[in-house]
Design a protein around this motif. Structure first.
Motif, PDB file in Angstrom:
ATOM      1  N   THR A  22      38.827  91.247 110.167  1.00 28.35           N
ATOM      2  CA  THR A  22      39.948  91.294 109.235  1.00 28.35           C
ATOM      3  C   THR A  22      40.813  90.061 109.414  1.00 28.35           C
ATOM      4  N   ARG A  23      41.257  89.513 108.296  1.00 31.20           N
ATOM      5  CA  ARG A  23      42.182  88.377 108.298  1.00 31.20           C
ATOM      6  C   ARG A  23      43.215  88.592 107.206  1.00 31.20           C
ATOM      7  N   ILE A  24      44.374  87.985 107.394  1.00 30.07           N
ATOM      8  CA  ILE A  24      45.375  87.883 106.343  1.00 30.07           C
ATOM      9  C   ILE A  24      45.354  86.424 105.898  1.00 30.07           C
TER      10      ILE A  24
ATOM     11  N   ASP B  48      48.654  91.911 100.276  1.00 31.81           N
ATOM     12  CA  ASP B  48      49.629  91.991 101.368  1.00 31.81           C
ATOM     13  C   ASP B  48      50.794  91.094 100.949  1.00 31.81           C
TER      14      ASP B  48
ATOM     15  N   ARG C  94      44.659  90.515 102.329  1.00 37.30           N
ATOM     16  CA  ARG C  94      43.955  91.045 103.496  1.00 37.30           C
ATOM     17  C   ARG C  94      42.479  91.088 103.123  1.00 37.30           C
TER      18      ARG C  94
ATOM     19  N   GLU D 102      38.560  91.983 104.629  1.00 42.13           N
ATOM     20  CA  GLU D 102      37.784  92.594 105.702  1.00 42.13           C
ATOM     21  C   GLU D 102      36.302  92.428 105.379  1.00 42.13           C
TER      22      GLU D 102
END
Length: 142
Positions: free
Chosen positions: A12-14, A100, A105, A107
């Protein structure tokens, strides 16, 4: 983590980009080719549509990949099947997007048959997310 049928990972990253910009980076052939280590890309982004990419490794080796889009929910979910020589079923990877605020976001999820396959896929997924993050920070037009 394992789901009972194999060995899974989730990354997961923002990202500092809109959901639409992330989707375009992932589904526009010339954008995807620039950040995903691909020398050539063909995409028919719809359920059942095919994709082809030739990945270029750091040592210059060209690896042809093929598959199909299994699920497409614009700005939310892509599930890709990747053809694997010697296997009856494609390997699948899901990319899920969510808002977000002004950021996105993302994934990536995949289940593999062995720990070794999972480790290699997770390393590849991490490299993709690193490269995507860099691509989005520069902006798609260069």
């Amino acid at each position: 983590m394992s789901d009972g049928n194999g060995h899974s990972y989730a990354l997961t990253r923002i990202l500092d980009a809109s959901v639409g910009a992330v989707r375009e980076a992932w589904t526009t052939p010339d954008h995807y080719a620039r950040w995903a280590y691909a020398g050539s890309v063909e995409m028919d982004v719809r359920p059942g549509g095919g994709w082809k990419a030739t990945v270029v490794t750091p040592d210059g080796t060209r690896v042809p990949l093929t598959g199909a889009y299994l699920e497409v929910d614009v700005n939310r979910l892509l599930v890709l099947g990747m053809d694997v020589p010697g296997r009856d079923e494609p390997a699948t990877m899901a990319m899920e997007l969510g808002e977000d605020g002004p950021r996105t976001r993302i994934e990536l999820r995949q289940t593999c048959g062995t720990m070794e396959e999972r480790d290699a896929a997770e390393q590849g997924g991490t490299m993709l997310l690193d490269s995507l993050t860099h691509f989005l920070s520069e902006g798609p037009a260069r």
